[in-house]
Scaffold this active site. Sequence first.
Site, PDB file in Angstrom:
ATOM      1  N   HIS A  53      34.002  11.183  29.945  1.00 38.54           N
ATOM      2  CA  HIS A  53      35.122  10.397  29.431  1.00 38.54           C
ATOM      3  C   HIS A  53      36.382  11.263  29.485  1.00 38.54           C
ATOM      4  O   HIS A  53      36.302  12.498  29.418  1.00 38.54           O
ATOM      5  CB  HIS A  53      34.854   9.965  27.997  1.00 38.54           C
ATOM      6  CG  HIS A  53      33.761   8.955  27.882  1.00 38.54           C
ATOM      7  ND1 HIS A  53      33.597   8.184  26.755  1.00 38.54           N
ATOM      8  CD2 HIS A  53      32.769   8.583  28.728  1.00 38.54           C
ATOM      9  CE1 HIS A  53      32.556   7.375  26.918  1.00 38.54           C
ATOM     10  NE2 HIS A  53      32.037   7.608  28.112  1.00 38.54           N
ATOM     11  N   GLU A  55      38.663  11.981  27.342  1.00 34.82           N
ATOM     12  CA  GLU A  55      38.858  12.886  26.211  1.00 34.82           C
ATOM     13  C   GLU A  55      37.981  14.133  26.344  1.00 34.82           C
ATOM     14  O   GLU A  55      38.436  15.252  26.109  1.00 34.82           O
ATOM     15  CB  GLU A  55      38.543  12.182  24.888  1.00 34.82           C
ATOM     16  CG  GLU A  55      39.422  10.976  24.607  1.00 34.82           C
ATOM     17  CD  GLU A  55      38.850   9.666  25.132  1.00 34.82           C
ATOM     18  OE1 GLU A  55      39.221   8.612  24.588  1.00 34.82           O
ATOM     19  OE2 GLU A  55      38.029   9.680  26.081  1.00 34.82           O
ATOM     20  N   CYS A  83      35.583   6.617  21.974  1.00 37.79           N
ATOM     21  CA  CYS A  83      34.231   6.209  21.580  1.00 37.79           C
ATOM     22  C   CYS A  83      33.690   7.197  20.550  1.00 37.79           C
ATOM     23  O   CYS A  83      34.258   8.267  20.341  1.00 37.79           O
ATOM     24  CB  CYS A  83      33.323   6.143  22.808  1.00 37.79           C
ATOM     25  SG  CYS A  83      32.827   7.765  23.420  1.00 37.79           S
ATOM     26  N   CYS A  86      33.169  10.787  21.886  1.00 37.04           N
ATOM     27  CA  CYS A  86      34.410  11.550  22.037  1.00 37.04           C
ATOM     28  C   CYS A  86      34.962  11.985  20.685  1.00 37.04           C
ATOM     29  O   CYS A  86      35.402  13.135  20.527  1.00 37.04           O
ATOM     30  CB  CYS A  86      35.439  10.735  22.807  1.00 37.04           C
ATOM     31  SG  CYS A  86      34.996  10.510  24.547  1.00 37.04           S
TER      32      CYS A  86
END
Length: 157
Positions: A53, A55, A83, A86
Amino acid sequence: MDDANRFLCQAIELAHANIAAGGRPFGAVVVGNGQVLAAAVNEMHLSHDVTDHAELVAIRAAARAHGPEALKGSTVYASGHPCPMCLAAMRLAGVGTVAYAYSNEDGAPFGLSTAEIYAELRRPFAEQSMAIGHVPVERKSGRHLYEEWAQAREGQK
């Protein structure tokens, strides 16, 4: 334009560029002491790694370039609602602030919401769809794993 809007716009521009490159609409910028430590996009389409992801990719890059201490108190600006994975990583890294531009509600019509995962994680382990359980393992060596780690760290000081 204030810093928050400037860095959020940067994360959104990264997300737009990632769409053009065949990726998902997510970008993130890690900022410490007013300086960009790292910026990244969701790389799942390249790596086939579900943890890539934006992040997390940005946090990893910032830690590699500046050391993990640089993340303490930093701010992560994300194009979308982070999410749970993260957010957990940001907490472990010591990130102090998270700001995001698009909410789970904004993403829901496009299949880009993690609200259901948040709801699932609020339930006790026994009520979650994934089996989660503590299975104690008998030690053969007599050395406790965590005790060994603590002793090793003490020896490094």
